[in-house]
Motif scaffolding. Structure first.
Motif, PDB file in Angstrom:
ATOM      1  N   THR A  53       0.828  -1.209   0.000  1.00  0.00           N
ATOM      2  CA  THR A  53       0.000   0.000   0.000  1.00  0.00           C
ATOM      3  C   THR A  53       0.863   1.259   0.000  1.00  0.00           C
ATOM      4  O   THR A  53       0.559   2.229  -0.696  1.00  0.00           O
ATOM      5  CB  THR A  53      -0.971   0.024   1.189  1.00  0.00           C
ATOM      6  N   ASP A  54       1.950   1.246   0.766  1.00  0.00           N
ATOM      7  CA  ASP A  54       2.850   2.402   0.786  1.00  0.00           C
ATOM      8  C   ASP A  54       3.565   2.568  -0.551  1.00  0.00           C
ATOM      9  O   ASP A  54       3.793   3.692  -1.004  1.00  0.00           O
ATOM     10  CB  ASP A  54       3.865   2.278   1.921  1.00  0.00           C
ATOM     11  N   LYS A  99       1.074   4.192  -2.969  1.00  0.00           N
ATOM     12  CA  LYS A  99       0.960   5.630  -2.711  1.00  0.00           C
ATOM     13  C   LYS A  99       2.171   6.373  -3.252  1.00  0.00           C
ATOM     14  O   LYS A  99       2.031   7.414  -3.895  1.00  0.00           O
ATOM     15  CB  LYS A  99       0.830   5.890  -1.210  1.00  0.00           C
TER      16      LYS A  99
END
Length: 126
Positions: free
Chosen positions: A26-27, A30
């Protein structure tokens, strides 16, 4: 226990967990401005050995807010430094060769050159 060592808008959140530097899918999504589902697809289609994949991409389940206080569970990966380098090569440059685990990455060179357990560069002063 997790310890954040980098947390900014310019870089994905990086943590030390069990004495290993890691981040999450997820990081990475982003940071690179990608949809998480596309990062998952990239991780699952990497051309690397099953051993390398298992050691560097740990499946996990995360809770995602969907509005009005509700959450749902979604797949994600905890990714080691070597896994990040291998994955990010596909986002920023040429695709990695059709091979197994890379024999040498910038992160392993950095790791092998360190003389102490936490040999981070000294903080920059202005």
């Amino acid at each position: 226990m997790a310890t954040d060592i980098i947390s900014s808008n310019e870089a994905p959140v990086v943590q030390i967990i069990n004495n290993q530097i890691s981040t999450t899918s997820t990081d990475i999504a982003k940071h690179f401005g990608k949809h998480h589902k596309n990062v998952l697809r990239e991780i699952e289609s990497l051309e690397c050995s099953a051993d390398f994949h298992a050691l560097n991409f740990e499946p996990m389940i995360i809770d995602v807010e969907v509005g009005k206080g509700a959450t749902r569970q979604e797949r994600a990966y905890r990714i080691t430094r070597d896994g990040f380098v291998f994955l990010a090569m596909g986002f920023t440059g040429p695709k990695p060769p059709n091979s197994k685990k890379p024999t040498s990455t910038p992160s392993t060179k950095w790791k092998n050159s360190s003389t102490s357990k936490n040999n981070f560069p000294p903080p920059q002063t202005t």
